[in-house]
Scaffold this motif. Structure first.
Motif, mmCIF file in Angstrom:
data_model
loop_
_atom_site.group_PDB
_atom_site.id
_atom_site.type_symbol
_atom_site.label_atom_id
_atom_site.label_comp_id
_atom_site.label_asym_id
_atom_site.label_seq_id
_atom_site.Cartn_x
_atom_site.Cartn_y
_atom_site.Cartn_z
ATOM 1 N N PRO A 1 21.699 -0.646 -30.491
ATOM 2 C CA PRO A 1 20.200 -0.492 -31.005
ATOM 3 C C PRO A 1 19.331 -1.598 -30.320
ATOM 4 O O PRO A 1 19.852 -2.611 -29.954
ATOM 5 C CB PRO A 1 20.390 -0.825 -32.303
ATOM 6 C CG PRO A 1 21.785 -0.654 -32.720
ATOM 7 C CD PRO A 1 22.817 -0.980 -31.514
ATOM 8 N N GLU A 2 18.107 -1.153 -29.913
ATOM 9 C CA GLU A 2 17.118 -1.920 -29.664
ATOM 10 C C GLU A 2 16.836 -3.327 -30.331
ATOM 11 O O GLU A 2 16.663 -3.283 -31.777
ATOM 12 C CB GLU A 2 15.828 -1.449 -29.346
ATOM 13 C CG GLU A 2 14.739 -2.213 -28.791
ATOM 14 C CD GLU A 2 13.351 -1.390 -28.477
ATOM 15 O OE1 GLU A 2 12.388 -1.844 -28.171
ATOM 16 O OE2 GLU A 2 13.403 -0.053 -28.648
ATOM 17 N N GLN A 3 16.706 -4.480 -29.839
ATOM 18 C CA GLN A 3 16.529 -5.579 -30.756
ATOM 19 C C GLN A 3 15.026 -5.783 -31.087
ATOM 20 O O GLN A 3 14.231 -5.313 -29.974
ATOM 21 C CB GLN A 3 17.056 -6.724 -29.870
ATOM 22 C CG GLN A 3 18.500 -7.126 -29.713
ATOM 23 C CD GLN A 3 19.262 -7.040 -30.808
ATOM 24 O OE1 GLN A 3 19.049 -8.608 -31.299
ATOM 25 N NE2 GLN A 3 20.075 -6.327 -31.126
ATOM 26 N N TYR A 4 14.892 -6.290 -32.304
ATOM 27 C CA TYR A 4 13.432 -6.503 -32.688
ATOM 28 C C TYR A 4 13.281 -7.852 -33.662
ATOM 29 O O TYR A 4 14.400 -8.278 -34.132
ATOM 30 C CB TYR A 4 12.855 -5.241 -33.481
ATOM 31 C CG TYR A 4 13.609 -5.206 -34.859
ATOM 32 C CD1 TYR A 4 13.202 -5.863 -36.107
ATOM 33 C CD2 TYR A 4 14.743 -4.175 -34.998
ATOM 34 C CE1 TYR A 4 13.574 -5.569 -37.185
ATOM 35 C CE2 TYR A 4 15.230 -4.129 -36.121
ATOM 36 C CZ TYR A 4 14.769 -4.621 -37.059
ATOM 37 O OH TYR A 4 15.504 -4.373 -38.608
ATOM 38 N N VAL A 5 12.214 -8.699 -33.360
ATOM 39 C CA VAL A 5 12.173 -9.712 -33.855
ATOM 40 C C VAL A 5 11.897 -9.969 -35.409
ATOM 41 O O VAL A 5 11.170 -9.191 -35.977
ATOM 42 C CB VAL A 5 10.946 -10.673 -33.200
ATOM 43 C CG1 VAL A 5 10.842 -11.914 -33.773
ATOM 44 C CG2 VAL A 5 11.005 -10.895 -31.757
ATOM 45 N N SER A 6 12.606 -10.581 -35.973
ATOM 46 C CA SER A 6 12.631 -10.612 -37.516
ATOM 47 C C SER A 6 11.334 -11.173 -38.006
ATOM 48 O O SER A 6 10.644 -11.876 -37.453
ATOM 49 C CB SER A 6 13.713 -11.690 -38.240
ATOM 50 O OG SER A 6 14.943 -11.195 -38.170
ATOM 51 N N GLY A 7 10.764 -10.375 -38.993
ATOM 52 C CA GLY A 7 9.355 -10.616 -39.328
ATOM 53 C C GLY A 7 8.501 -9.944 -38.830
ATOM 54 O O GLY A 7 7.128 -9.824 -39.267
ATOM 55 N N GLY A 8 8.804 -9.013 -37.827
ATOM 56 C CA GLY A 8 7.669 -8.022 -37.036
ATOM 57 C C GLY A 8 7.994 -6.474 -37.738
ATOM 58 O O GLY A 8 8.475 -6.396 -38.845
ATOM 59 N N TRP A 9 7.672 -5.595 -37.069
ATOM 60 C CA TRP A 9 7.559 -4.273 -37.760
ATOM 61 C C TRP A 9 8.501 -3.437 -36.893
ATOM 62 O O TRP A 9 8.299 -2.205 -36.811
ATOM 63 C CB TRP A 9 6.210 -3.618 -37.769
ATOM 64 C CG TRP A 9 5.392 -4.217 -39.047
ATOM 65 C CD1 TRP A 9 4.536 -5.272 -39.180
ATOM 66 C CD2 TRP A 9 5.794 -4.107 -40.213
ATOM 67 N NE1 TRP A 9 4.345 -5.423 -40.473
ATOM 68 C CE2 TRP A 9 4.704 -4.845 -41.079
ATOM 69 C CE3 TRP A 9 6.553 -2.925 -41.047
ATOM 70 C CZ2 TRP A 9 4.722 -4.673 -42.411
ATOM 71 C CZ3 TRP A 9 6.537 -2.938 -42.466
ATOM 72 C CH2 TRP A 9 5.560 -3.829 -42.996
ATOM 73 N N GLY A 10 9.471 -3.850 -36.358
ATOM 74 C CA GLY A 10 10.408 -2.941 -35.480
ATOM 75 C C GLY A 10 10.470 -2.777 -34.201
ATOM 76 O O GLY A 10 9.575 -3.539 -33.534
ATOM 77 N N PRO A 11 11.380 -2.244 -33.628
ATOM 78 C CA PRO A 11 11.397 -1.978 -32.098
ATOM 79 C C PRO A 11 10.246 -1.355 -31.396
ATOM 80 O O PRO A 11 9.636 -0.303 -31.943
ATOM 81 C CB PRO A 11 12.668 -1.161 -31.872
ATOM 82 C CG PRO A 11 12.965 -0.394 -33.155
ATOM 83 C CD PRO A 11 12.216 -1.114 -34.139
ATOM 84 N N ASP A 12 10.166 -1.812 -30.458
ATOM 85 C CA ASP A 12 9.181 -1.089 -29.346
ATOM 86 C C ASP A 12 9.254 0.469 -29.360
ATOM 87 O O ASP A 12 8.321 1.260 -29.261
ATOM 88 C CB ASP A 12 8.971 -1.665 -28.101
ATOM 89 C CG ASP A 12 8.396 -3.043 -28.014
ATOM 90 O OD1 ASP A 12 7.885 -3.362 -28.889
ATOM 91 O OD2 ASP A 12 8.924 -3.789 -26.983
ATOM 92 N N SER A 13 10.434 0.781 -29.315
ATOM 93 C CA SER A 13 10.711 2.092 -29.247
ATOM 94 C C SER A 13 10.056 3.181 -30.373
ATOM 95 O O SER A 13 9.972 4.239 -30.320
ATOM 96 C CB SER A 13 12.005 2.656 -29.081
ATOM 97 O OG SER A 13 12.845 2.033 -30.268
#
Length: 514
Positions: free
Chosen positions: A487-499
């Motif tokens: 799975p694509e990594q996403y930063v905690s506190g954001g709104w999910g992966p770029d994909s």
């Protein structure tokens, strides 16, 4: 003193057939398997007390705990007491607790222990005699799905699943209902070989939330919405369940399951069905299920699953002013785990009402805020008789049903900005349950437990709905597995992966910021 009998005006669980009467369960008991788990302590035990405190359980109601613990009745009673004091939503009243505590029993043993289930059968029979439970007993399986078969077979062997004349026996199953279509079918076969289909209650606590049920009222009790609730006016629908927490101590359950199986297969597909269904002939269980099943059977997954789905896994970051670890660094998560903590998918519904209207479902952990909502986004007006500069900030109209945490409905529409010039800008009109009604909404488990004890099944999905949901998700899961990419990594506190954002951009749309 006996529990207070609340009036209909005070009682959010009143009898819909006669608003003057509260919906009170008849003589019965509930046997709770999995009493040491978080769900039992944080939700089920407090909900039972709250029902008793509202006067909605009979004086002889009894609660039996079953676990592999060397406890006596009073030890289990202490566990229930602590859970109630910490988590109950209604004020603690000593007289209510004493009445409830008189019916608390505990049976020690493991699921494969014949002697323990024989003792459970004796305990239930004693409750019939001592507490007047009338042979009516519910078995709540708050346990891992792998243990369902063993417990059901033990209930059958010991005679606990067989009601006496004029009484009932029911089984309650917590999700997940399998991990794919094959296992769901196997599980359904096991359970329904022991209990009749109408005595099997599959719990999806989202369906007990007041706002989810209000979606039906919003659609079918108001002439202003139904005429535009279709492809002629709706551009797309977004259904979001976002959590701002990580997996906590649930790695043993969550790792290998993931966001799609944990949330999309049950919660979000149920919300999709309620949003898209046709008006039922009646609002009884059969009428609602029939229309939901029609919707689920008409769902079509994307032809290009790479473009029409997204999955991610939260990385380290900042949440609520605190630094948090990524999923792979959580206690109990396997090294290199490919379990997704975020999943998004586009689905289409091949019916006359919804042809061409995409439904976007997303769920994730460690996102920007905790929110569950259904956003019905409408098409732009075909013609705007204003200068382009007058509508620069004008978006699309939307009806947003907030399921949690602030239950309510928001309408977004264009209005003129005060001033000498014509300038139109988006505004919102907000309805909140807490502000509009003096009576409090019952907690979801209160509603669902009471409905189960009353034998009222409209909010409980049957096995047909479960299997249809797995038919939708299974090909997506197989695609992700075959693809072999983590799975694509996403930063905690954001709104999910770029994909996930790219999935929307391909369709010329974007995710709402709740």
């Amino acid at each position: 003193m006996s529990p207070a009998r609340v009036t209909a005006d005070q009682n959010p669980l009143r009898d819909p057939r006669d608003k003057r009467l509260p919906r009170i369960a008849g003589p019965c008991s509930m046997v709770l398997f999995g009493v040491t788990g978080d769900l039992a302590r944080k939700k089920l035990m407090p909900a039972i007390y709250d029902l008793a405190n509202r006067g909605l359980l009979p004086p002889g109601f009894s609660l039996v705990g079953f676990a592999r613990r060397d406890w006596a009745d009073q030890d289990f009673g202490k566990i229930v007491y602590e859970a109630v004091k910490e988590r109950a939503r209604t004020p603690f009243r000593e007289e209510v607790w004493r009445t409830l505590a008189e019916g608390i029993r505990f049976v020690p043993g493991s699921f494969d222990d014949d002697g323990a289930f024989d003792l459970l059968a004796e305990t239930v029979a004693e409750l019939d005699e001592q507490r007047g439970t009338g042979g009516n007993h519910a078995f709540y399986l708050s346990i891992p799905p792998g243990s369902f078969a063993t417990v059901c077979q033990q209930l059958e062997r010991s005679g606990l699943s067989t009601p006496q004349s004029g009484s009932w026996r029911r089984v309650v199953i917590e999700k997940p209902f399998g991990r794919d279509l094959a296992s769901a079918r196997e599980l359904n076969s096991i359970v329904e070989n022991v209990f009749p289909a109408d005595c099997v209650f599959r719990i999806d606590h989202y369906l007990g939330k007041e706002t989810v049920q209000n979606l039906l009222a919003l659609r079918f009790a108001n002439q202003m919405f139904e005429p535009v609730w279709n492809a002629n006016y709706v551009d797309h629908v977004q259904i979001t369940m976002a959590e701002d927490i990580g997996i906590g101590g649930r790695a043993g359950y969550y790792d290998g399951i993931g966001a799609a199986r944990d949330v999309i297969q049950n919660h979000l597909l149920q919300l999709l069905a309620l949003t898209a269904m046709e008006e039922p002939v009646s609002f009884d269980a059969q009428g609602l299920r029939l229309e939901k099943e029609k919707v689920l059977s008409a769902v079509r997954i994307p032809a290009d699953l790479a473009a029409g789905t997204a999955r991610g896994q939260y990385a380290a970051g900042w949440q609520g002013g605190e630094e948090v670890v990524g999923y792979l660094d959580e206690d109990g998560v396997a090294d290199g785990s490919r379990t997704e903590t975020y999943a998004a998918v586009r689905l289409d519904i091949d019916t006359r009402r919804w042809a061409g209207v995409p439904f976007y479902l997303r769920t994730g952990k460690r996102l920007g805020k905790r929110v569950t909502e259904i956003a019905v986004v409408f098409k732009q007006a075909p013609h705007l008789p204003f200068k382009s500069t007058a509508t620069e900030e004008l978006g699309q109209n939307a009806v947003v049903i907030r399921v949690q945490p602030d239950e309510g409905v928001t309408l977004r529409f264009g209005a003129k900005v005060p001033g000498a010039q014509m300038e139109v800008r988006d505004v919102t009109m907000d309805f909140g349950y807490g502000r509009s009604f003096t009576e409090s909404s019952p907690e979801a488990y209160e509603r669902l437990i009471l409905d189960m004890l009353l034998g009222e099944p409209p909010l409980f999905p049957r096995h047909e709905e479960v299997e249809l949901s797995w038919r939708i998700l299974d090909p997506i899961e197989r695609f992700w597995e075959k693809k072999g990419k983590p799975p694509e990594q996403y930063v905690s506190g954001g709104w999910g992966p770029d994909s996930a954002d790219e999935m929307m951009r391909r369709d010329g749309r974007e995710w709402r910021l709740p």
